[in-house]
Design an enzyme around this catalytic site. Structure first.
Site, mmCIF file in Angstrom:
data_model
loop_
_atom_site.group_PDB
_atom_site.id
_atom_site.type_symbol
_atom_site.label_atom_id
_atom_site.label_comp_id
_atom_site.label_asym_id
_atom_site.label_seq_id
_atom_site.Cartn_x
_atom_site.Cartn_y
_atom_site.Cartn_z
ATOM 1 N N ASP A 37 0.863 -1.193 0.000
ATOM 2 C CA ASP A 37 0.000 0.000 0.000
ATOM 3 C C ASP A 37 0.901 1.245 0.000
ATOM 4 O O ASP A 37 1.821 1.344 0.816
ATOM 5 C CB ASP A 37 -0.905 -0.024 1.249
ATOM 6 C CG ASP A 37 -2.051 0.964 1.152
ATOM 7 O OD1 ASP A 37 -1.795 2.158 0.927
ATOM 8 O OD2 ASP A 37 -3.209 0.545 1.312
ATOM 9 N N GLN A 101 -14.379 2.631 1.850
ATOM 10 C CA GLN A 101 -13.734 2.142 0.628
ATOM 11 C C GLN A 101 -13.408 3.308 -0.302
ATOM 12 O O GLN A 101 -14.225 4.219 -0.494
ATOM 13 C CB GLN A 101 -14.647 1.148 -0.093
ATOM 14 C CG GLN A 101 -13.980 0.484 -1.300
ATOM 15 C CD GLN A 101 -14.834 -0.606 -1.937
ATOM 16 O OE1 GLN A 101 -16.015 -0.753 -1.621
ATOM 17 N NE2 GLN A 101 -14.242 -1.362 -2.833
ATOM 18 N N HIS A 107 -10.397 -5.803 -2.527
ATOM 19 C CA HIS A 107 -9.048 -5.956 -1.968
ATOM 20 C C HIS A 107 -9.122 -6.157 -0.463
ATOM 21 O O HIS A 107 -10.058 -5.707 0.193
ATOM 22 C CB HIS A 107 -8.164 -4.750 -2.295
ATOM 23 C CG HIS A 107 -8.742 -3.439 -1.868
ATOM 24 N ND1 HIS A 107 -9.716 -2.798 -2.597
ATOM 25 C CD2 HIS A 107 -8.498 -2.661 -0.783
ATOM 26 C CE1 HIS A 107 -10.036 -1.666 -1.996
ATOM 27 N NE2 HIS A 107 -9.323 -1.563 -0.887
ATOM 28 N N PHE A 108 -8.094 -6.826 0.040
ATOM 29 C CA PHE A 108 -7.922 -7.034 1.472
ATOM 30 C C PHE A 108 -6.654 -6.326 1.915
ATOM 31 O O PHE A 108 -5.629 -6.395 1.236
ATOM 32 C CB PHE A 108 -7.807 -8.529 1.795
ATOM 33 C CG PHE A 108 -9.111 -9.265 1.657
ATOM 34 C CD1 PHE A 108 -9.905 -9.525 2.764
ATOM 35 C CD2 PHE A 108 -9.552 -9.697 0.420
ATOM 36 C CE1 PHE A 108 -11.122 -10.201 2.640
ATOM 37 C CE2 PHE A 108 -10.757 -10.374 0.283
ATOM 38 C CZ PHE A 108 -11.543 -10.621 1.400
ATOM 39 N N HIS A 109 -6.743 -5.664 3.071
ATOM 40 C CA HIS A 109 -5.581 -5.023 3.693
ATOM 41 C C HIS A 109 -4.966 -5.994 4.694
ATOM 42 O O HIS A 109 -5.698 -6.574 5.518
ATOM 43 C CB HIS A 109 -5.997 -3.776 4.476
ATOM 44 C CG HIS A 109 -6.640 -2.701 3.658
ATOM 45 N ND1 HIS A 109 -5.975 -1.563 3.269
ATOM 46 C CD2 HIS A 109 -7.899 -2.579 3.165
ATOM 47 C CE1 HIS A 109 -6.800 -0.782 2.587
ATOM 48 N NE2 HIS A 109 -7.970 -1.376 2.504
HETATM 49 P P1 AMP Z 1 -9.817 1.169 0.446
HETATM 50 O O1 AMP Z 1 -9.929 2.564 0.990
HETATM 51 O O2 AMP Z 1 -10.155 0.081 1.392
HETATM 52 O O3 AMP Z 1 -10.522 1.094 -0.872
HETATM 53 O O4 AMP Z 1 -8.268 0.931 0.200
HETATM 54 C C1 AMP Z 1 -7.563 1.424 -0.873
HETATM 55 C C2 AMP Z 1 -6.131 1.421 -0.460
HETATM 56 O O5 AMP Z 1 -5.357 1.572 -1.629
HETATM 57 C C3 AMP Z 1 -5.736 2.551 0.493
HETATM 58 O O6 AMP Z 1 -5.168 1.987 1.664
HETATM 59 C C4 AMP Z 1 -4.721 3.355 -0.304
HETATM 60 O O7 AMP Z 1 -3.683 3.824 0.512
HETATM 61 C C5 AMP Z 1 -4.236 2.359 -1.316
HETATM 62 N N1 AMP Z 1 -3.769 2.876 -2.573
HETATM 63 C C6 AMP Z 1 -4.305 3.865 -3.318
HETATM 64 N N2 AMP Z 1 -3.611 4.026 -4.474
HETATM 65 C C7 AMP Z 1 -2.628 3.082 -4.457
HETATM 66 C C8 AMP Z 1 -1.570 2.725 -5.353
HETATM 67 N N3 AMP Z 1 -1.386 3.366 -6.512
HETATM 68 N N4 AMP Z 1 -0.745 1.717 -5.002
HETATM 69 C C9 AMP Z 1 -0.920 1.063 -3.830
HETATM 70 N N5 AMP Z 1 -1.886 1.360 -2.947
HETATM 71 C C10 AMP Z 1 -2.715 2.353 -3.244
#
Ligand code: AMP
Length: 145
Positions: A37, A101, A107-109
């Site tokens: 991330d 989101q 996606h999973f964190h």
């Molecule tokens: P969500 O808010 O659960 O949809 O998570 C999206 C995640 O993607 C967030 O934790 C962001 O920090 C991450 N994110 C956004 N753009 C990118 C990118 N280009 N590469 C890697 N992670 C990203």
């Protein structure tokens, strides 16, 4: 975006999957891609996404695909543990903008936690140094089994 809607193939994770955007890639198999991330909530914050999917969220996903994705999450979480030795690991997943989101490709964190180290804010922290992410990705990748 609410829980309802159509998948947008222009989302950032779809671009990463197509190689149109860079990412610190950790692992991939036939089913999932894992990468760091870029706005990490903790050191080693890793994302796992399905490679062949048009699911915006958990509710959309085909159960057969989802079962492969969660196996990938477990595999990467084990590698994160082996690489970084955290005290705990948070696995999170958000569905719909009101739930937090921000990217609409399932996606999973995987977020390592250490005693006494505060969790950064979700999707609101600073951008990580790409060189540091590359090193972390290599450390985690080396522990995939
Ligand atoms: P969500 O808010 O659960 O949809 O998570 C999206 C995640 O993607 C967030 O934790 C962001 O920090 C991450 N994110 C956004 N753009 C990118 C990118 N280009 N590469 C890697 N992670 C990203």
């Amino acid at each position: 975006m609410s829980l309802d809607g159509t998948y947008d193939g222009g989302n950032i994770f779809a671009k990463i999957l197509r190689g149109e955007m860079p990412a610190a890639r950790v692992f991939e198999d036939d089913h999932v891609l894992a990468f760091m991330d870029v706005f990490p909530q903790a050191r080693g914050h890793t994302l796992v996404i399905p490679k062949h999917s048009a699911a915006r969220n958990l509710l959309d996903e085909d159960p057969a695909v989802l079962s492969q994705v969660i196996l990938g999450v477990q595999r990467v979480a084990r590698a994160v543990r082996a690489a970084l030795n955290p005290d705990g690991i948070v696995v999170t997943q958000f569905n719909g903008a009101p739930a937090g989101q921000t990217v609409y490709h399932l996606h999973f964190h995987i977020i390592p936690r250490w005693e006494g180290v505060a969790l950064g804010r979700h999707a609101a922290g600073g951008m990580a140094d790409p060189a540091e992410l590359k090193v972390l990705a290599e450390q985690i990748a080396a522990q995939i089994s």
